[in-house]
Design an enzyme around this catalytic site. Structure first.
Site, mmCIF file in Angstrom:
data_model
loop_
_atom_site.group_PDB
_atom_site.id
_atom_site.type_symbol
_atom_site.label_atom_id
_atom_site.label_comp_id
_atom_site.label_asym_id
_atom_site.label_seq_id
_atom_site.Cartn_x
_atom_site.Cartn_y
_atom_site.Cartn_z
ATOM 1 N N LYS A 82 1.197 -0.734 0.520
ATOM 2 C CA LYS A 82 -0.226 0.479 -0.068
ATOM 3 C C LYS A 82 0.727 1.078 -0.014
ATOM 4 C CE LYS A 82 -4.156 0.874 0.840
ATOM 5 N NZ LYS A 82 -5.570 0.356 -0.069
ATOM 6 N N GLY A 131 -26.716 2.227 2.074
ATOM 7 C CA GLY A 131 -25.033 2.535 0.988
ATOM 8 C C GLY A 131 -25.332 2.290 -1.007
ATOM 9 N N GLY A 173 -23.925 3.822 -3.078
ATOM 10 C CA GLY A 173 -22.734 4.789 -4.218
ATOM 11 C C GLY A 173 -22.583 3.357 -5.244
ATOM 12 N N VAL A 190 -21.378 0.444 -5.336
ATOM 13 C CA VAL A 190 -20.972 -0.591 -5.894
ATOM 14 C C VAL A 190 -22.267 -1.154 -5.004
ATOM 15 C CG1 VAL A 190 -20.630 -2.553 -3.918
ATOM 16 C CG2 VAL A 190 -18.526 -1.365 -4.294
ATOM 17 N N TYR A 206 -25.397 0.171 -5.887
ATOM 18 C CA TYR A 206 -26.064 0.526 -7.055
ATOM 19 C C TYR A 206 -26.249 -0.732 -7.754
ATOM 20 C CZ TYR A 206 -28.318 1.625 -11.051
ATOM 21 O OH TYR A 206 -28.849 1.025 -12.724
#
Ligand code: NAD
Length: 369
Positions: free
Chosen positions: A81, A181, A183, A185, A187
């Site tokens: 990362k 949620g 958003g 993902v 949807y």
């Protein structure tokens, strides 16, 4: 305070690189947790950390998580990362990301970057001007584009595995599913679940996405704080982290928690145990939401959308079944079972070191092949 080496020892990191470019103002840290299975892949986060120590702690924690996520998804990747210290709303520009790209290139493929919180596909295109060790590039440039649809498909498949294990059913037909949620993902997840015949109960803090999902998929809209108490079979968190905690778990009426949000358990061991004690099956977040990672892993090998979607759909179903069976057999939480499956794969692959092979180039091919 622990030294950097002590912190690396604690989590088992191989390498931490501090990137300091006075000319461009870049201050970044790249953490490579493990390259045992393959090159360390993980996104680049841009965040205004209060202290350098906060940035280091975050990059160490997130990179270790990527090792387990890639290992459990069966990918030929390790975990890494990067964090860029700065305000992503004010301090982004071409030279900052090109400078970051040069540091990534300097690692010669030991680390492969991608977008994350605070960075975008456009930023990665700047990074790509300096290095090929970057994924999550737009479809137009031969990349894999938006990962949300494949993340949603993998999550839908993980919900099916959970239903099979907990309810003994092969179909989602008529099951009540609460999606928190709506958003990127959330949807697409609703779209897949609707196609499978599920009855949707949805919430979001904004009105537009709830209206859209209600219109398109006949979902029933509920208030954000009512989602935990909803009388449903499955609760699919697709918004915030730390939503499985002392306050919310006692309210749940569902028998399955399976959704795409990252870091759902506020306290990993304690809250996984609390769910187990209530006989609620929890699909570990980093196993069920690995579709996006599977997608970019395919980009490394030459992107094929159909193959990536199939791999996410089938792979995530099988991975979750393995975790659920292990959790039952060892009588441990699914969280613990997932960790031990991931660690075992890293351990098993590390045994390969005993067998000599010509050096592997980082994009996955042997030099002599
Ligand atoms: P997003 O920002 O597009 O969507 C999040 C949605 O949640 C937004 O519509 C927001 O309004 C809503 N929301 C925020 N707080 C809420 C609350 N209290 N109650 C109800 N709704 C709330 O993010 P996304 O890309 O859809 O990702 C969703 C989650 O899945 C995140 O945790 C993300 O880290 C994780 N995830 C995403 C991907 C991916 O491919 N995008 C991959 C792996 C994991």
């Amino acid at each position: 305070m622990l030294s950097v080496f002590q912190s690396m020892d604690n989590k088992g990191h191989e390498e931490v690189v501090y990137c300091n470019d006075k000319g461009t103002g870049l201050k970044a840290i790249i953490a490579i947790h493990s390259t045992t299975i393959g090159p360390a892949l993980g996104g680049c986060r841009m965040w205004n950390y209060e202290t350098e120590r906060d940035a280091l702690n975050d990059v160490l924690r997130l990179s270790r998580g990527m090792s387990y996520k890639a290992a459990i998804a069966g990918l030929n990747l390790g975990g890494g990362k990067a964090v860029i210290i700065g305000d992503s709303k004010k301090e982004k520009n071409e030279i900052l990301f090109r400078s970051f790209g040069r540091f990534v290139q300097g690692l010669a493929g030991r680390y492969i970057t991608a977008e994350d919180v605070g960075t975008s596909v456009k930023d990665m295109e700047w990074v790509r001007m300096e290095t090929s060790y970057v994924t999550g590039i737009s479809r137009a440039l031969g990349g894999s584009g938006d990962p949300s649809p494949v993340t949603a498909l993998g999550t839908c498949s993980g919900i099916k595995a959970s239903v099979k294990k907990q309810l003994g059913k092969d179909s989602l037909q008529g099951l009540k599913i609460a999606v928190q949620g709506l958003g990127q993902v959330g949807y697409y997840l609703c779209k897949y679940l609707h196609k499978e015949g599920a009855m949707l109960y949805v919430t979001d803090i904004h009105n537009e996405p709830t209206k859209r999902v209600a219109n398109e998929f006949g979902a029933k809209v509920i208030k954000p704080n009512e989602i935990y108490k909803a009388n449903v079979d499955i609760y699919a968190p697709c918004a915030l982290g730390a939503i499985l905690n002392d306050e919310t778990i006692p309210m749940l009426k569902c028998s399955i928690v399976a959704g795409a949000a990252n870091n759902q358990l506020k306290l990993e061991d304690a809250h996984a145990q609390m769910l187990k004690d209530r006989d609620i099956l929890y699909a570990p977040d980093y196993a069920i939401n690995a579709g996006g990672l599977i997608n970019v892993a395919n980009e490394i090998e030459g992107y094929n959308r159909e193959r990536a979607f199939k791999q996410a759909e089938e792979g995530i179903y099988d991975t979750l079944m393995t975790i659920f069976d292990k959790s039952e057999k060892d009588n441990v939480t699914t969280h613990k079972a997932a960790l031990s499956v991931a660690k075992k794969r890293i351990m098993d692959v590390s045994k390969l070191k005993n067998v000599y092979l010509p050096k592997k180039n980082v994009m996955g091919k042997r030099d002599n092949v």
